[in-house]
Design a protein around this motif. Structure first.
Motif, PDB file in Angstrom:
ATOM      1  N   ARG A  20       0.192  -6.453  -5.874  1.00  0.00           N
ATOM      2  CA  ARG A  20       0.739  -5.612  -4.807  1.00  0.00           C
ATOM      3  C   ARG A  20       1.866  -4.747  -5.366  1.00  0.00           C
ATOM      4  NH1 ARG A  20      -0.930  -7.571   0.225  1.00  0.00           N
ATOM      5  NH2 ARG A  20      -2.070  -9.545   0.066  1.00  0.00           N
ATOM      6  N   ASP A  41       0.092  -1.164   0.483  1.00  0.00           N
ATOM      7  CA  ASP A  41       0.859  -1.928  -0.493  1.00  0.00           C
ATOM      8  C   ASP A  41      -0.018  -2.808  -1.365  1.00  0.00           C
ATOM      9  OD1 ASP A  41       0.179  -3.637   1.607  1.00  0.00           O
ATOM     10  OD2 ASP A  41       1.843  -4.989   1.141  1.00  0.00           O
ATOM     11  N   VAL A  42      -1.336  -2.730  -1.223  1.00  0.00           N
ATOM     12  CA  VAL A  42      -2.225  -3.572  -2.005  1.00  0.00           C
ATOM     13  C   VAL A  42      -2.996  -2.718  -2.996  1.00  0.00           C
ATOM     14  CG1 VAL A  42      -4.154  -5.183  -1.928  1.00  0.00           C
ATOM     15  CG2 VAL A  42      -2.463  -5.180  -0.088  1.00  0.00           C
ATOM     16  N   THR A  83      -5.016  -9.914  -7.404  1.00  0.00           N
ATOM     17  CA  THR A  83      -4.574  -8.632  -6.860  1.00  0.00           C
ATOM     18  C   THR A  83      -3.096  -8.477  -7.145  1.00  0.00           C
ATOM     19  OG1 THR A  83      -6.171  -8.792  -5.032  1.00  0.00           O
ATOM     20  CG2 THR A  83      -4.378  -7.208  -4.783  1.00  0.00           C
TER      21      THR A  83
END
Length: 300
Positions: free
Chosen positions: A115, A32-33, A113
């Motif tokens: 997600r 999920d990243v 980041t």
């Protein structure tokens, strides 16, 4: 006794092995990243709907091109509008997972980041440490762009502008950024009218470089060059300044005057009704110049 020591050694070794997995760097096991550059697609301009979280749709995730397409200028913190005269707060994302920002007082940078659930996380954030009591909203911005913070992001195009909203888990907007989409000005243009009079002159043209904020062209008589400023506080805002002009005499003096005065008075730019045309407007919204894109033979 030896038997008891053996049991204790085995138990200790088991605990040490388990603890190692806690501190091991994740090397892609968490699907999920993703950093924004992973999904970058050349020419992509559409947004992706973020998956629903906690029964609520988080909004539209920006594509890489949208997110990294230029500097985002702060519009508001919560319900408070921010119109700074000097240091307008901003944030810029590059396609390598780094961001650079200003809270109106200090400069910040670090990692970001995105997600797959629409969350943006900030990490490894560094900041200068100036004290600016007159910029009372700066601490609120710095608290949002801080180590370990994460928010649902929502990217929306409204008219000529694109807005980026950071929202908390309840969907409340904490901060809003805006970026003007002035890239349509890029390129080479024929000047087809100035001060309400048509111009039919192949030599009258202007080249606009939005990325470099530079312009140069020809009035049909003399060459000119200068700088372009895009005011983050106004939609569609443009300002041509520091214009230099060669001084060759020619019979097109009136045409040249109308072009140079028009550039000096220009306050905004909008796409024309006809394809590949641009209108330059003065501060009152009056049309003062029209441009038509000159096609590149290499694109044919």
């Amino acid at each position: 006794m030896k038997h008891l020591q053996s049991i204790l050694c085995i138990a200790t070794a088991t605990l040490m092995l388990a603890s190692c997995s806690i501190f091991k760097k994740n090397s892609g096991s968490a699907p999920d990243v993703q950093t924004i550059n992973i999904d970058k697609k050349k020419g992509s301009t559409s947004s992706l709907e973020a998956p629903e979280g906690n029964g609520k749709k988080l909004g539209k995730m920006p594509t890489a091109d949208q997110l990294t397409g230029g500097r985002w200028t702060l519009v508001s913190v919560g319900d408070r509008q921010v119109n700074a005269e000097d240091e307008q707060p901003y944030i810029h994302f590059d396609n390598g997972g780094r961001f650079y920002a200003s809270d109106g007082c200090n400069i910040l940078n670090g990692d970001y980041t995105i997600r797959s659930n629409g969350d943006m996380t900030f990490d490894h954030v560094l900041s200068t440490m100036k004290y600016c009591p007159e910029v009372d909203y700066a601490p609120s911005i710095a608290a949002i762009i801080a180590d370990g913070t994460h928010y649902a992001i929502d990217c929306r195009r409204i008219g000529q502008d694109t807005y980026l909203y950071f929202k908390d888990s309840k969907g409340k907007t904490l901060v809003t950024y805006r970026r003007h989409n002035m890239e349509f000005l890029n390129g080479n243009w024929a000047i087809t009218s100035a001060d309400g009079k048509k111009i039919s002159d192949e030599e009258a043209n202007i080249f606009i470089d939005v990325a470099e904020l530079k312009v140069h062209g020809n009035t049909g008589c003399n060459y000119f060059n200068g700088e372009l400023y895009i005011d983050p506080g106004r939609s569609n805002a443009v300002d041509f300044s520091k214009m230099g002009l060669t001084r060759m005499a020619c019979p097109k003096a009136d045409q040249e005057r109308r072009i140079m005065v028009g550039l000096e008075q220009a306050a905004s730019a909008i796409a024309g009704k006809k394809e590949n045309t641009v209108l330059l407007l003065d501060a009152k919204g009056k049309e003062i110049m029209t441009l038509k894109r000159i096609s590149d033979e290499n694109d044919q």
